[in-house]
Write a protein that holds these residues in place. Structure first.
Motif, short mmCIF file in Angstrom:
data_model
loop_
_atom_site.label_atom_id
_atom_site.label_comp_id
_atom_site.label_asym_id
_atom_site.label_seq_id
_atom_site.Cartn_x
_atom_site.Cartn_y
_atom_site.Cartn_z
N GLU A 1 0.87 -1.18 0.00
CA GLU A 1 0.00 0.00 0.00
C GLU A 1 0.91 1.23 0.00
O GLU A 1 1.57 1.53 0.99
N PHE A 2 0.98 1.93 -1.12
CA PHE A 2 1.95 3.02 -1.30
C PHE A 2 1.25 4.37 -1.40
O PHE A 2 0.26 4.51 -2.11
N SER A 3 1.79 5.37 -0.69
CA SER A 3 1.23 6.72 -0.75
C SER A 3 2.35 7.74 -0.67
O SER A 3 3.40 7.49 -0.08
N GLU A 4 2.15 8.89 -1.31
CA GLU A 4 3.11 10.00 -1.27
C GLU A 4 2.53 11.13 -0.43
O GLU A 4 1.41 11.57 -0.66
N ARG A 5 3.32 11.62 0.52
CA ARG A 5 2.86 12.66 1.43
C ARG A 5 4.01 13.59 1.79
O ARG A 5 5.16 13.35 1.42
N SER A 6 3.69 14.63 2.55
CA SER A 6 4.72 15.54 3.04
C SER A 6 5.48 14.90 4.19
O SER A 6 5.04 13.91 4.77
N GLN A 7 6.64 15.46 4.52
CA GLN A 7 7.45 14.95 5.64
C GLN A 7 6.63 14.93 6.93
O GLN A 7 6.62 13.95 7.67
N GLU A 8 5.93 16.02 7.19
CA GLU A 8 5.14 16.13 8.42
C GLU A 8 4.06 15.04 8.47
O GLU A 8 3.87 14.39 9.50
N ASP A 9 3.36 14.83 7.35
CA ASP A 9 2.29 13.84 7.32
C ASP A 9 2.84 12.41 7.44
O ASP A 9 2.20 11.54 8.04
N LEU A 10 4.00 12.17 6.84
CA LEU A 10 4.61 10.84 6.94
C LEU A 10 5.00 10.52 8.37
O LEU A 10 4.77 9.41 8.87
N ILE A 11 5.61 11.49 9.05
CA ILE A 11 6.00 11.29 10.45
C ILE A 11 4.77 11.04 11.31
O ILE A 11 4.75 10.15 12.17
N TYR A 12 3.72 11.82 11.06
CA TYR A 12 2.48 11.65 11.82
C TYR A 12 1.90 10.25 11.58
O TYR A 12 1.45 9.59 12.53
N ALA A 13 1.91 9.79 10.31
CA ALA A 13 1.38 8.47 9.98
C ALA A 13 2.19 7.35 10.63
O ALA A 13 1.64 6.36 11.10
N LEU A 14 3.51 7.51 10.67
CA LEU A 14 4.36 6.53 11.34
C LEU A 14 4.06 6.47 12.84
O LEU A 14 3.92 5.40 13.43
N GLN A 15 3.95 7.63 13.46
CA GLN A 15 3.71 7.69 14.90
C GLN A 15 2.36 7.11 15.27
O GLN A 15 2.19 6.57 16.37
N ARG A 16 1.39 7.20 14.36
CA ARG A 16 0.05 6.66 14.63
C ARG A 16 -0.10 5.24 14.07
O ARG A 16 -1.18 4.70 14.03
N ASN A 17 1.02 4.68 13.59
CA ASN A 17 1.04 3.32 13.06
C ASN A 17 0.13 3.14 11.84
O ASN A 17 -0.43 2.06 11.61
N LYS A 18 -0.01 4.20 11.06
CA LYS A 18 -0.75 4.13 9.80
C LYS A 18 0.16 3.64 8.68
O LYS A 18 -0.32 3.22 7.62
N LEU A 19 1.47 3.72 8.90
CA LEU A 19 2.46 3.24 7.94
C LEU A 19 3.47 2.36 8.67
O LEU A 19 3.77 2.59 9.85
N ASP A 20 4.01 1.36 7.96
CA ASP A 20 5.09 0.56 8.51
C ASP A 20 6.44 1.23 8.28
O ASP A 20 7.32 1.20 9.14
#
Length: 294
Positions: free
Chosen positions: A123-142
């Motif tokens: 499952e691949f998505s492109e986002r901003s640095q801020e959004d990627l960090i937020y997604a990692l912290q919320r376990n939305k991304l591996d």
């Protein structure tokens, strides 16, 4: 309890404003406020109190925050693994990246991995640095490919892919375009076209200028680097970006000039240190890092 409310609660707690949190969650402020009132009703006590700039956690809110920040990622991680076991794929990777994989040639490496591992669902998505960090912290991304030099390394495990340098991109008619290198002081009177203010790269350059006693004139911003380059080609101003994102254009009407004192940026994988990556995810990281540098 609705775990979507808990996710919304964590977002409000981190943003400290309903407006900013609603924007990040792609919902309305009124809907988010209603969710928080429902959550407070379920728990039986206020979780937020108003401030002059937004909201902050009450004592009960802090107690619930410490629980939610650990419980929600564990639940999401478990659900993701359960989903991967439903037979849709042998393995499942939730992966995000800054929108530059094509420019750096990383996309070719990603496609090679997918071709060699057809049983892996990504499952691949492109986002901003801020959004990627937020997604990692919320376990939305591996995993996420981010700029490692703009990351708090105490909160993430990382693996470098490449290092690049920032360059100043001039229109060829600009007198400064013919220099072999440039100092920040020489840019004091330039008109810049930069990535949006949310861009960490923009902040790095702006802060460097401030240290030299001036704030750059930035009448135009855009989220896509190729639009910035087109603006430079039309002599609308000057921009600053990593060399790897500027040179693939191969345009004869622009010039990339490095700084006298190099400003470097490092790109690589990041993931939460407390979450064990699957064997497939680690193989993915190894493949991309090794293949890209061969």
């Amino acid at each position: 309890m609705d775990f979507k409310k808990i996710e919304a609660f964590l977002c409000v707690a981190s943003q400290k404003q309903y407006t900013a949190a609603a924007e990040k969650l792609y919902t309305s402020q009124s809907a988010l406020s209603k969710q928080m009132k429902q959550l407070e009703s379920e728990i039986g006590t206020p979780l937020f109190k108003k401030t002059s700039t937004g909201v902050e956690l009450t004592q009960a809110g802090w107690e619930f925050y410490y629980y939610a920040r650990h419980a929600l990622p564990e639940l999401q991680n478990t659900l993701a693994h359960i989903e991967a076991c439903k037979g849709r794929a042998k393995a499942f990777i939730r992966f995000g990246s800054l929108p530059f994989v094509e420019d750096y040639g990383i996309s070719d490496t990603l496609c090679s991995f997918w071709a060699k591992n057809p049983g892996v669902q990504i499952e691949f998505s492109e986002r901003s640095q801020e959004d990627l960090i937020y997604a990692l912290q919320r376990n939305k991304l591996d995993l996420a490919i981010v700029r490692l030099d703009m990351l708090d390394h105490s909160q993430f495990s990382t693996r470098k892919i490449l290092t690049d340098e920032l360059v100043v991109v001039f229109n060829k008619h600009n007198p400064l375009a013919h220099r072999k290198s440039i100092d920040l002081e020489s840019l004091r009177n330039e008109q810049f076209i930069l990535p949006t203010e949310r861009s960490d790269l923009s902040q790095v350059f702006i802060n460097a200028c401030k240290e030299h006693g001036f704030y750059p004139d930035v009448p135009l911003t855009h989220s896509r680097h190729w639009m910035l380059l087109k603006a430079v080609q039309r002599n609308m101003g000057t921009t600053v970006m990593p060399r790897g994102m500027a040179t693939p254009i191969h345009a004869s009407d622009i010039a990339c000039v490095p700084f006298d004192e190099p400003i470097e940026t490092t790109v690589g994988f990041a993931w939460l240190p407390g979450v064990s990556l699957s064997r497939t995810a680690m193989e993915f990281v190894d493949f991309v890092c090794t293949s890209y540098n061969e």
